[in-house]
Design an enzyme around this catalytic site. Structure first.
Site, short mmCIF file in Angstrom:
data_model
loop_
_atom_site.label_atom_id
_atom_site.label_comp_id
_atom_site.label_asym_id
_atom_site.label_seq_id
_atom_site.Cartn_x
_atom_site.Cartn_y
_atom_site.Cartn_z
N SER A 101 -4.04 -16.24 -3.42
CA SER A 101 -4.87 -15.62 -2.39
C SER A 101 -5.88 -14.70 -3.06
O SER A 101 -5.51 -13.88 -3.89
CB SER A 101 -3.97 -14.85 -1.43
OG SER A 101 -4.73 -13.98 -0.65
N GLY A 139 1.73 -9.32 1.11
CA GLY A 139 0.66 -10.04 1.81
C GLY A 139 1.19 -11.28 2.53
O GLY A 139 0.48 -12.28 2.66
N LYS A 140 2.44 -11.20 2.99
CA LYS A 140 3.06 -12.36 3.66
C LYS A 140 2.33 -12.73 4.94
O LYS A 140 2.20 -13.90 5.27
CB LYS A 140 4.52 -12.05 4.01
CG LYS A 140 5.41 -11.86 2.80
CD LYS A 140 6.84 -11.57 3.20
CE LYS A 140 7.05 -10.20 3.78
NZ LYS A 140 6.85 -9.07 2.89
N GLN A 167 9.91 -7.44 4.82
CA GLN A 167 10.25 -6.65 3.62
C GLN A 167 10.19 -7.55 2.38
O GLN A 167 9.40 -8.48 2.37
CB GLN A 167 11.64 -5.99 3.76
CG GLN A 167 11.68 -4.82 4.76
CD GLN A 167 11.86 -5.28 6.20
OE1 GLN A 167 12.71 -6.06 6.51
NE2 GLN A 167 11.03 -4.76 7.09
N LEU A 197 -4.93 -11.27 -6.37
CA LEU A 197 -5.37 -11.47 -7.76
C LEU A 197 -6.70 -10.74 -7.98
O LEU A 197 -6.93 -10.14 -9.02
CB LEU A 197 -5.55 -12.97 -8.03
CG LEU A 197 -5.95 -13.32 -9.45
CD1 LEU A 197 -4.78 -13.08 -10.41
CD2 LEU A 197 -6.41 -14.77 -9.56
N GLY A 230 5.44 -4.49 8.44
CA GLY A 230 4.04 -4.29 8.83
C GLY A 230 3.21 -5.39 8.20
O GLY A 230 3.18 -5.53 6.98
N HIS A 231 2.61 -6.20 9.02
CA HIS A 231 1.77 -7.29 8.51
C HIS A 231 0.35 -7.05 8.99
O HIS A 231 0.11 -6.91 10.18
CB HIS A 231 2.24 -8.64 9.07
CG HIS A 231 3.55 -9.08 8.49
ND1 HIS A 231 4.29 -10.08 9.05
CD2 HIS A 231 4.21 -8.67 7.41
CE1 HIS A 231 5.39 -10.25 8.32
NE2 HIS A 231 5.35 -9.40 7.33
N THR A 232 -0.59 -7.01 8.06
CA THR A 232 -1.98 -6.90 8.47
C THR A 232 -2.60 -8.27 8.36
O THR A 232 -2.52 -8.92 7.32
CB THR A 232 -2.76 -5.94 7.54
OG1 THR A 232 -1.97 -4.78 7.35
CG2 THR A 232 -4.09 -5.55 8.13
N ASP A 286 5.28 -5.87 1.30
CA ASP A 286 3.83 -5.64 1.23
C ASP A 286 3.14 -6.58 0.25
O ASP A 286 2.13 -6.22 -0.35
CB ASP A 286 3.51 -4.18 0.87
CG ASP A 286 4.23 -3.21 1.78
OD1 ASP A 286 4.23 -3.43 3.00
OD2 ASP A 286 4.81 -2.23 1.26
N VAL A 346 1.38 -0.18 6.07
CA VAL A 346 0.87 -0.52 7.41
C VAL A 346 1.68 0.22 8.49
O VAL A 346 1.15 0.66 9.49
CB VAL A 346 0.98 -2.04 7.66
CG1 VAL A 346 0.47 -2.43 9.03
CG2 VAL A 346 0.25 -2.82 6.58
N LYS A 367 -0.78 -12.75 5.93
CA LYS A 367 -1.92 -13.67 5.81
C LYS A 367 -1.46 -15.10 5.55
O LYS A 367 -1.96 -16.05 6.15
CB LYS A 367 -2.85 -13.22 4.66
CG LYS A 367 -3.81 -14.33 4.27
CD LYS A 367 -4.69 -14.03 3.10
CE LYS A 367 -5.16 -15.35 2.50
NZ LYS A 367 -6.24 -15.22 1.54
N ASN A 386 10.19 -2.15 11.26
CA ASN A 386 9.88 -1.49 9.97
C ASN A 386 8.86 -2.31 9.20
O ASN A 386 8.19 -1.83 8.30
CB ASN A 386 11.15 -1.29 9.13
CG ASN A 386 12.03 -2.53 9.01
OD1 ASN A 386 11.84 -3.49 9.74
ND2 ASN A 386 12.98 -2.50 8.11
N SER A 424 1.23 6.23 0.93
CA SER A 424 0.66 5.56 -0.24
C SER A 424 1.76 4.75 -0.91
O SER A 424 2.89 5.20 -1.01
CB SER A 424 0.14 6.57 -1.24
OG SER A 424 -1.01 7.18 -0.73
P1 IMP Z 1 14.13 1.11 6.48
O1 IMP Z 1 13.99 -0.36 6.47
O2 IMP Z 1 13.21 1.80 7.47
O3 IMP Z 1 15.55 1.56 6.61
O4 IMP Z 1 13.64 1.65 5.05
C1 IMP Z 1 14.37 1.36 3.85
C2 IMP Z 1 13.42 1.11 2.68
O5 IMP Z 1 12.71 -0.09 2.91
C3 IMP Z 1 12.35 2.18 2.48
O6 IMP Z 1 12.07 2.29 1.10
C4 IMP Z 1 11.14 1.61 3.20
O7 IMP Z 1 9.94 2.13 2.70
C5 IMP Z 1 11.30 0.15 2.85
N1 IMP Z 1 10.64 -0.76 3.80
C6 IMP Z 1 11.08 -1.11 5.03
N2 IMP Z 1 10.24 -2.00 5.59
C7 IMP Z 1 9.26 -2.23 4.69
C8 IMP Z 1 8.12 -3.11 4.66
O8 IMP Z 1 7.84 -3.87 5.59
N3 IMP Z 1 7.36 -3.07 3.53
C9 IMP Z 1 7.68 -2.28 2.47
N4 IMP Z 1 8.74 -1.48 2.45
C10 IMP Z 1 9.53 -1.44 3.54
#
Ligand code: IMP
Length: 478
Positions: free
Chosen positions: A460, A40-41, A267, A379, A65-67, A38, A346, A43, A63, A351
């Site tokens: 950024s 901000g990759k 991640q 920033l 999530g990029h906005t 998270d 995302v 963008k 898993n 939270s």
């Molecule tokens: P999993 O990848 O769903 O097995 O989750 C393992 C851990 O990685 C958990 O703490 C998730 O919240 C975290 N996680 C997985 N993908 C992301 C991501 O894209 N951003 C932030 N945390 C992530």
């Protein structure tokens, strides 16, 4: 003597030839998150794609999530490389990604609805292990079992990522290429279900578990049913066929033909299964080196590693976080980061926990990724904070250390050591020139570079694509 001369001329010729190939081949950049994801990759990948002809995902699954915000319109991507938002750019899903066909087609449908052409530009490795409904069932049931047994949950996204990687490493996974052969697929699926249903019912007590509406059509009495899984997979097989590819070969050929490639990490480094806060990690290697194994290209093809780094720290899910603040109490710096930074996941809407910038953590990240440069994001979220704390190291069992230790158990005992820096009151939103930043903001950035030993090449200053300060272009730096 003569053969020696001949050999020398031969090797000179070869050297010249390889030099020629080096200059005519493309330049490749790896983008990784340096904290817990998270950063901000999305963008930055989108921004850098202006200089690239291909964007590659090499690990993780949906898993991520990029906005992206382009012309004020928000788009969330989970599986498809962010380059898809740039017309004409080719997108690749490498063998290191675990692929859910159901989620892929959901995402394609969403993009097609807003007029983005996906199918003709997306290439998917035949070697990707598949994520099927029983992987998500196992993920959810295991998390529930951990909680039930008094263990801390990992806090996974519940998407089946871990169980899919387990099947891969255990050499029993169904892969994209198996979809081309229905009988082979059916036989492997039967074997997999026999194993996983046994675990689900006998070990995880799945009969009493509510798997929710998405998984309900695939389950009966806590067991995953063969027929609906098979029928759905075969429907997806037909749609996937035109996108299946030998991604390794295509990337090597594109590189030799002069294309610039962008390897998009998902991640973050502290979620890496080896280098992160184990066991509170994801199940893949998120570090830059895995761009090579997860896409099928040699490490010599990776020319520059950009570390995307938030100006403070966040994490979702459980696990140690040395500089974590109270981010729920109004009026505190943590609450400021959480609300001004809109720190919600995302993928899951959870939270994110918030805390001060951790330079000792970043030092670990810089080493395991071999970072060429940093891009500091968000920033502007720090605008208006009177003072900033910067973590420079920790006290661990009575001794000082300047780098994050390995694994959750040791990290849990780390007491951060802080340095205080002045904040700034002016807005930095949308600033595009380094000199236009307030002096205190520049001082903050310079101290980060000093402590981590990695130069800052980009900053950024808002989610908008154009609100970016560029000190050195990763596609130009030689
Ligand atoms: P999993 O990848 O769903 O097995 O989750 C393992 C851990 O990685 C958990 O703490 C998730 O919240 C975290 N996680 C997985 N993908 C992301 C991501 O894209 N951003 C932030 N945390 C992530």
């Amino acid at each position: 003597m003569r053969w020696l001369r001949k050999a020398a001329i031969g090797s000179l010729y070869q050297f010249k030839q390889s030099e020629f190939m080096k200059t005519s081949a493309g330049r490749n950049v790896v983008v990784v998150g340096t904290q817990w994801g998270d950063e901000g990759k999305g963008k930055l990948v989108d921004w850098l794609t202006e200089s690239a002809q291909g964007v590659v995902r090499f690990q993780g699954g949906h898993n991520a999530g990029h906005t992206l915000v382009i012309n004020g319109v928000k788009t969330a991507l989970h599986l498809i490389p962010s380059g898809i938002m740039r017309p004409g750019v080719k997108c690749y899903i490498g063998n290191g990604v675990v692929l859910s066909p159901a989620k892929l087609f959901e995402e394609i449908a969403g993009l097609e609805q807003v007029g983005v052409d996906v199918r003709s530009r997306l290439r998917i490795s035949e070697a990707c292990p598949l994520i099927l409904p029983f992987h998500a069932a196992l993920d959810l049931a295991r998390e529930a079992a951990r909680e039930h047994g008094g263990l801390v949950k990992i806090g996974t996204t519940g998407r089946g990522i871990g169980p899919a990687y387990e099947d891969k490493i255990a050499r029993r996974a169904l892969r994209v290429q198996d979809l081309k052969f229905p009988e082979r697929f059916a036989a492997k699926l039967r074997d997999l279900l026999a194993l996983h249903n046994h675990v689900l019912t006998s070990f995880l007590g799945s009969a009493a578990f509510d798997f929710g509406p998405t998984l309900a059509p695939f389950m009966r009495n806590g067991e995953v049913q063969f027929d609906p899984v098979y029928a759905q997979a075969m429907a997806h097989a037909k749609l996937l066929a035109p996108m299946m590819a030998d991604v390794s070969r295509e990337l090597n050929e594109a590189h030799q033909a002069g294309a610039n490639l962008l390897f998009e990490g998902a991640q973050g480094t502290l979620l890496d299964v080896d280098h992160g806060t184990y066991p509170f990690v994801t199940s893949s290697n998120c570090v830059a080196g895995n761009a090579s194994a997860g896409a099928g290209v040699g490490p010599g093809m990776l020319h520059y590693v950009l570390g995307i780094t938030k100006a403070y720290c966040t994490r979702v899910g459980s696990g140690p976080f040395p500089t974590e603040l109270d981010w729920e109490r109004e009026g505190t710096p943590g609450y400021h980061m959480s609300t001004v930074g809109a720190e919600k996941g995302v993928t899951t809407g959870r939270s994110r926990r918030c805390g001060w910038f951790d330079a000792a953590l970043l030092k670990r990240s810089a080493q395991v990724n071999g970072l060429s440069g940093l891009c500091i994001t968000k920033l502007d979220v720090l605008d208006g904070l009177a003072e900033l704390q910067l973590c420079t190291g920790y006290m661990l069992d009575g001794a000082h250390t300047d780098i994050l230790p390995m694994g959750a158990d040791d990290i849990e005992r780390c007491q951060p050591v802080y340095e205080t820096l002045p904040g700034w009151t002016q807005s930095t939103v949308g600033v595009t020139q380094y000199e236009a930043l307030p002096p205190e903001a520049r001082r903050y950035l310079e101290r980060i570079a000093e402590l981590t030993g990695v130069p800052i090449h980009m900053v950024s200053t808002s989610p908008d694509r154009d609100h970016t300060i560029l000190m050195r272009d990763p596609y130009q730096a030689r």
